[in-house]
Motif scaffolding. Structure first.
Motif, PDB file in Angstrom:
ATOM      1  N   ASN A 265       0.821  -1.223   0.000  1.00  0.00           N
ATOM      2  CA  ASN A 265       0.000   0.000   0.000  1.00  0.00           C
ATOM      3  C   ASN A 265       0.854   1.273   0.000  1.00  0.00           C
ATOM      4  OD1 ASN A 265      -2.395  -1.390  -0.071  1.00  0.00           O
ATOM      5  ND2 ASN A 265      -2.868  -1.146   2.100  1.00  0.00           N
ATOM      6  N   PRO A 266       1.812   1.403  -0.922  1.00  0.00           N
ATOM      7  CA  PRO A 266       2.662   2.598  -0.905  1.00  0.00           C
ATOM      8  C   PRO A 266       1.922   3.853  -1.347  1.00  0.00           C
ATOM      9  CG  PRO A 266       3.103   1.296  -2.872  1.00  0.00           C
ATOM     10  CD  PRO A 266       2.160   0.481  -2.029  1.00  0.00           C
ATOM     11  N   VAL A 267       2.302   4.969  -0.743  1.00  0.00           N
ATOM     12  CA  VAL A 267       1.843   6.290  -1.166  1.00  0.00           C
ATOM     13  C   VAL A 267       3.085   7.140  -1.366  1.00  0.00           C
ATOM     14  CG1 VAL A 267       0.339   8.238  -0.705  1.00  0.00           C
ATOM     15  CG2 VAL A 267      -0.233   5.996   0.241  1.00  0.00           C
ATOM     16  N   TYR A 268       3.272   7.629  -2.585  1.00  0.00           N
ATOM     17  CA  TYR A 268       4.510   8.294  -2.982  1.00  0.00           C
ATOM     18  C   TYR A 268       4.441   9.794  -2.711  1.00  0.00           C
ATOM     19  CZ  TYR A 268       5.465   3.899  -5.333  1.00  0.00           C
ATOM     20  OH  TYR A 268       5.670   2.572  -5.593  1.00  0.00           O
ATOM     21  N   PHE A 269       5.581  10.337  -2.209  1.00  0.00           N
ATOM     22  CA  PHE A 269       5.648  11.781  -1.954  1.00  0.00           C
ATOM     23  C   PHE A 269       6.912  12.428  -2.504  1.00  0.00           C
ATOM     24  CE2 PHE A 269       7.601   9.786   1.766  1.00  0.00           C
ATOM     25  CZ  PHE A 269       8.736  10.560   1.992  1.00  0.00           C
ATOM     26  N   ASN A 270       7.870  11.629  -2.986  1.00  0.00           N
ATOM     27  CA  ASN A 270       9.120  12.189  -3.509  1.00  0.00           C
ATOM     28  C   ASN A 270       9.683  11.215  -4.528  1.00  0.00           C
ATOM     29  OD1 ASN A 270      11.551  13.458  -3.989  1.00  0.00           O
ATOM     30  ND2 ASN A 270      12.365  13.184  -1.917  1.00  0.00           N
ATOM     31  N   ASP A 271       9.309  11.408  -5.809  1.00  0.00           N
ATOM     32  CA  ASP A 271       9.714  10.472  -6.867  1.00  0.00           C
ATOM     33  C   ASP A 271       9.356   9.044  -6.457  1.00  0.00           C
ATOM     34  OD1 ASP A 271      10.947  12.021  -9.106  1.00  0.00           O
ATOM     35  OD2 ASP A 271      12.176  12.813  -7.483  1.00  0.00           O
ATOM     36  N   GLY A 272      10.340   8.137  -6.348  1.00  0.00           N
ATOM     37  CA  GLY A 272      10.037   6.759  -6.010  1.00  0.00           C
ATOM     38  C   GLY A 272       9.994   6.479  -4.517  1.00  0.00           C
ATOM     39  N   ILE A 273      10.093   7.503  -3.684  1.00  0.00           N
ATOM     40  CA  ILE A 273      10.075   7.315  -2.238  1.00  0.00           C
ATOM     41  C   ILE A 273       8.640   7.412  -1.735  1.00  0.00           C
ATOM     42  CG2 ILE A 273      10.783   8.329  -0.031  1.00  0.00           C
ATOM     43  CD1 ILE A 273      13.413   9.019  -1.283  1.00  0.00           C
ATOM     44  N   ALA A 274       8.253   6.434  -0.928  1.00  0.00           N
ATOM     45  CA  ALA A 274       6.873   6.333  -0.464  1.00  0.00           C
ATOM     46  C   ALA A 274       6.833   5.997   1.017  1.00  0.00           C
ATOM     47  CB  ALA A 274       6.129   5.247  -1.250  1.00  0.00           C
ATOM     48  N   VAL A 275       5.701   6.290   1.629  1.00  0.00           N
ATOM     49  CA  VAL A 275       5.348   5.694   2.916  1.00  0.00           C
ATOM     50  C   VAL A 275       4.633   4.389   2.599  1.00  0.00           C
ATOM     51  CG1 VAL A 275       4.037   5.936   5.049  1.00  0.00           C
ATOM     52  CG2 VAL A 275       5.113   7.955   4.016  1.00  0.00           C
ATOM     53  N   HIS A 276       5.055   3.269   3.207  1.00  0.00           N
ATOM     54  CA  HIS A 276       4.442   1.989   2.865  1.00  0.00           C
ATOM     55  C   HIS A 276       4.572   1.010   4.015  1.00  0.00           C
ATOM     56  CE1 HIS A 276       8.175  -0.389   2.338  1.00  0.00           C
ATOM     57  NE2 HIS A 276       8.704   0.728   1.867  1.00  0.00           N
ATOM     58  N   GLY A 277       3.777  -0.023   3.968  1.00  0.00           N
ATOM     59  CA  GLY A 277       3.822  -1.066   4.969  1.00  0.00           C
ATOM     60  C   GLY A 277       4.963  -2.028   4.743  1.00  0.00           C
ATOM     61  N   ALA A 278       5.505  -2.549   5.853  1.00  0.00           N
ATOM     62  CA  ALA A 278       6.574  -3.549   5.791  1.00  0.00           C
ATOM     63  C   ALA A 278       6.491  -4.407   7.043  1.00  0.00           C
ATOM     64  CB  ALA A 278       7.947  -2.883   5.700  1.00  0.00           C
TER      65      ALA A 278
END
Length: 378
Positions: A265-278
């Motif tokens: 479930n990533p949400v991107y905020f800076n090119d390929g960088i996202a907040v996501h589950g792990a």
């Protein structure tokens, strides 16, 4: 898996009865100064104290980013009549009892999501305690114990008010990401919704972004479009999580295999960088540059934010607004100079799997096998 252009307001979260408990309408705003937050408290003599009126702690861990100068030691007001009762024993990982259930409810009241209030002190509860220790007790980011002693519980049950560092005058929703503390907080109109332990880009022995080289499987291009077939790449990069002011602009539901690894479930905020589950969200920064959050919070994270919401990232040295455009850029991956071949896989089904057909996120392994290729978490 699908990219979505979200409306200007977040979706409603599911009800409390959902099997994955993706509800989390955390109940009460509580009353201590959060370390990286703007805090306003009343002392016993009715004097108002702000976060800048107290001394900042200093991190002692060589691999922990420095604590920003605007952080503060918590200042608390006396217990209120309706505070939770006291405890006379330590609470820690693996315990099952009513005191743990009281702890979990208190964490939820303070917006640190410990998972379900079931009396079992598992990983989700321990990570919520880590976040509390780092944010409100000033514990360096690599040193929280995850143990709630009677004295820690006395601090936790005090009335508390947590405010963002960047107020929007109750006009907008935004996320604040504190790299020194390894904590993420989502605010809706300046009110906390969820505060979470996180893990950002891995650091080397000098505290700089660590270099990585891995064989990865990619199922979308750099713009998020699905490839006809997943592609295996042998690439290197630097695990940089840049500070600055950003906006969420794209999301993927379910699992996404990108150049930085496997994300839920990533949400991107800076090119390929996202907040996501792990699954692996350790104390030390450990990602390839993304912001990892626990899986149970990632289940509903996309419901809390909309594309266009701001994400502010602190690095402990500068205010987000003072970071240069160059420093806000991630380190883009590059071909491994020792690579021998690049292989196209023949499992297009892996690229079209959506959240509805994936196994529950709690069963997602730390490494995901695709044919003969292993994809690691970003």
């Amino acid at each position: 898996m699908s990219d979505q252009n979200e409306p200007s307001t977040p979706r409603q979260r599911p009800s409390e009865s959902s099997a994955t408990y993706t509800r989390r309408r955390l109940l009460v705003a509580g009353a201590v100064a959060g370390l990286p937050l703007a805090v306003w408290l009343r002392t016993p003599d009715n004097t108002t104290i702000g976060a800048d009126d107290v001394q900042a702690p200093t991190s002692t861990s060589p691999n922990s980013p420095p604590v920003p100068p605007s952080t503060s030691v918590p200042v608390v007001e006396p217990n209120s009549a309706d505070s939770p009762g006291s405890i006379n024993r330590e609470l820690g990982f693996g315990m099952v009892n009513d005191d743990v259930a009281s702890l979990q409810q208190r964490l939820r009241d303070l917006h640190f999501d410990p998972g379900p209030v079931d009396g079992w002190f598992g990983d989700a509860t321990r990570r919520a305690v880590w976040a509390f220790e780092k944010l409100l007790l000033g514990v360096p980011s690599a040193q929280p114990t995850g143990v709630v002693t009677p004295s820690v519980w006395d601090e936790m049950r005090l009335p508390m008010t947590i405010k963002p560092r960047r107020s929007t005058n109750a006009q907008a929703n935004h996320t604040e990401i504190y790299l020194p503390e390894q904590v993420l907080a989502i605010f809706h109109r300046d009110e906390p919704v969820v505060i979470s332990h996180m893990a950002s880009g891995e650091l080397d022995e000098n505290g700089d972004p660590a270099e990585w080289c891995e064989l990865v499987t990619v199922d979308t291009d750099e713009r998020g479009n699905l490839l006809d077939e997943p592609v295996e790449k042998d690439i290197c990069g630097r695990s940089k999580t840049p500070a600055g002011v950003f906006e969420y602009f794209r999301r993927v539901e379910g699992i996404r295999h990108g150049a930085l690894g496997s994300m839920w479930n990533p949400v991107y905020f800076n090119d390929g960088i996202a907040v996501h589950g792990a699954i692996n969200v350790p104390l030390a920064p450990a990602s390839h540059g993304c912001v990892r959050i626990p899986m149970h919070i990632a289940d509903y994270f996309q419901d809390l934010i909309a594309n266009g919401d701001r994400a502010l990232v602190w690095n402990g040295r500068q205010q987000p607004e003072d970071v240069s455009e160059r420093d806000m850029l991630p380190v883009f991956d590059y071909a491994n100079p020792d690579a021998t071949t690049t292989t196209t896989l023949t499992t297009p089904a892996a690229a079209t799997t959506t959240a509805s057909t994936m196994p529950p996120p709690t069963t997602l392994p730390t490494t995901v096998a695709t044919s003969s290729t292993t994809v690691v978490e970003s």
